[in-house]
Design a protein around this motif. Structure first.
Motif, PDB file in Angstrom:
ATOM      1  N   VAL A 193       0.832  -1.202   0.000  1.00 31.02           N
ATOM      2  CA  VAL A 193       0.000   0.000   0.000  1.00 31.02           C
ATOM      3  C   VAL A 193       0.868   1.254   0.000  1.00 31.02           C
ATOM      4  CG1 VAL A 193      -1.669   1.344   1.348  1.00 31.02           C
ATOM      5  CG2 VAL A 193      -2.008  -1.116   1.036  1.00 31.02           C
ATOM      6  N   SER A 194       1.954   1.239   0.755  1.00 30.28           N
ATOM      7  CA  SER A 194       2.819   2.425   0.823  1.00 30.28           C
ATOM      8  C   SER A 194       3.437   2.744  -0.532  1.00 30.28           C
ATOM      9  CB  SER A 194       3.909   2.248   1.881  1.00 30.28           C
ATOM     10  OG  SER A 194       4.704   1.117   1.613  1.00 30.28           O
ATOM     11  N   THR A 208      -5.005  -3.283   5.970  1.00 29.64           N
ATOM     12  CA  THR A 208      -5.105  -3.213   7.424  1.00 29.64           C
ATOM     13  C   THR A 208      -5.824  -1.921   7.797  1.00 29.64           C
ATOM     14  OG1 THR A 208      -3.041  -1.967   7.718  1.00 29.64           O
ATOM     15  CG2 THR A 208      -2.862  -4.384   7.641  1.00 29.64           C
ATOM     16  N   LYS A 209      -6.312  -1.883   9.023  1.00 27.50           N
ATOM     17  CA  LYS A 209      -6.970  -0.656   9.485  1.00 27.50           C
ATOM     18  C   LYS A 209      -5.999   0.521   9.407  1.00 27.50           C
ATOM     19  CE  LYS A 209      -9.936  -0.978  12.832  1.00 27.50           C
ATOM     20  NZ  LYS A 209     -10.597  -1.100  14.163  1.00 27.50           N
ATOM     21  N   ASP A 210      -4.728   0.247   9.725  1.00 26.44           N
ATOM     22  CA  ASP A 210      -3.718   1.295   9.749  1.00 26.44           C
ATOM     23  C   ASP A 210      -3.426   1.840   8.352  1.00 26.44           C
ATOM     24  OD1 ASP A 210      -1.842   2.901  11.230  1.00 26.44           O
ATOM     25  OD2 ASP A 210      -0.250   1.709  10.311  1.00 26.44           O
ATOM     26  N   VAL A 221     -13.024   1.584   4.652  1.00 31.24           N
ATOM     27  CA  VAL A 221     -12.660   1.724   3.243  1.00 31.24           C
ATOM     28  C   VAL A 221     -13.699   2.570   2.515  1.00 31.24           C
ATOM     29  CG1 VAL A 221     -11.447  -0.496   3.249  1.00 31.24           C
ATOM     30  CG2 VAL A 221     -13.837  -0.407   2.491  1.00 31.24           C
ATOM     31  N   SER A 222     -13.293   3.103   1.375  1.00 29.05           N
ATOM     32  CA  SER A 222     -14.171   3.985   0.592  1.00 29.05           C
ATOM     33  C   SER A 222     -15.092   3.211  -0.332  1.00 29.05           C
ATOM     34  CB  SER A 222     -13.324   4.949  -0.245  1.00 29.05           C
ATOM     35  OG  SER A 222     -12.303   5.533   0.513  1.00 29.05           O
ATOM     36  N   GLY A 223     -14.626   2.033  -0.783  1.00 23.92           N
ATOM     37  CA  GLY A 223     -15.414   1.237  -1.710  1.00 23.92           C
ATOM     38  C   GLY A 223     -15.002  -0.219  -1.653  1.00 23.92           C
ATOM     39  N   ILE A 224     -15.947  -1.114  -1.981  1.00 23.37           N
ATOM     40  CA  ILE A 224     -15.694  -2.554  -1.975  1.00 23.37           C
ATOM     41  C   ILE A 224     -16.075  -3.120  -3.331  1.00 23.37           C
ATOM     42  CG2 ILE A 224     -16.359  -4.774  -0.977  1.00 23.37           C
ATOM     43  CD1 ILE A 224     -16.915  -3.328   1.652  1.00 23.37           C
TER      44      ILE A 224
END
Length: 231
Positions: A161-162, A184-186, A217-220
């Protein structure tokens, strides 16, 4: 909390043959906010909606899509009963009903896809904000960005993700699209703090859907968009 975008994966892949107009209609019937599809550029230049680089898994044809003309592809059957659609046919079907996430799968897809997007914005009832163009292929995303500063871009990732955030900043993207396996939540929080939406794929099981909702999350993206209705 903002409402979570309900996104049908390749239409409603869990219910009907993926990336077909019929599968997309099924997702629309479930009330999705967005449809996710995959595109390739065939030999004669058209942008066709299909996931794999080859025809063998999903159709009664064989060989690489990039080596076939549309005249051949349009005669093939997907799942024994359906046709490979053009991107334009998908846009015609969903116009005014929901937005669309176009994943650039094949090589040399960016410009031809962006040509279609621009045409539909200028000549039909579409806005740039109705689109997200995403890809694992960063070079294709940079081609899309070179074509237009207005087309929303999403960076796909199944590794980091980073790293996706770094690429997203370079591309002036609007969203990061991580695999559920790396969410992850983080890192959801970090991604949103960096100014991006978090669109996670492919989330099918009810407990996983609930976990992604809890993570904010913004979308699934789901094969079973009907399971997202309660999200």
């Amino acid at each position: 909390m903002d409402s979570i975008l309900k996104i049908g994966h390749r239409g409603a892949k869990g219910h009907l043959a993926e990336n077909t107009l019929e599968s997309i209609q099924t997702a629309l019937d479930f009330g999705v906010d967005m449809i996710e599809i995959d595109v390739h550029r065939c030999r004669s230049g058209e942008i066709v909606v299909i996931h794999d680089f080859t025809l063998d898994r999903t159709t009664n044809g064989s060989g690489e899509i990039a080596s076939k003309n549309w005249e051949i592809l349009k005669e093939l059957k997907v799942g024994g009963a359906y046709k490979i659609p053009l991107l334009t046919e998908v846009l015609d079907l969903i116009e005014g009903k929901c937005s669309i996430n176009i994943e650039l799968k094949g090589s040399n897809t960016a410009k031809a896809t962006c040509d279609v997007v621009q045409d539909y914005v200028e000549n039909r009832n579409w806005k740039y904000s109705d689109f997200v163009v995403s890809s694992f292929q960063v070079n294709e995303l940079f081609e899309a960005r070179k074509f237009s500063e207005k087309i929303p871009i999403g960076v796909l990732s199944k590794a980091s993700v980073s790293e996706a955030i770094k690429k997203g900043k370079d591309l002036e993207a609007v969203a990061i699209h991580p695999s559920i396996g790396i969410v992850t939540k983080d890192n959801v929080r970090q991604t949103k703090e960096a100014g991006f939406k978090v669109i996670v794929w492919t989330v099918n099981e009810p407990d996983a859907i609930a976990r992604m909702k809890e993570f904010g999350v913004s979308g699934i993206i789901s094969d079973y968009p009907d399971r997202l209705v309660k999200v």
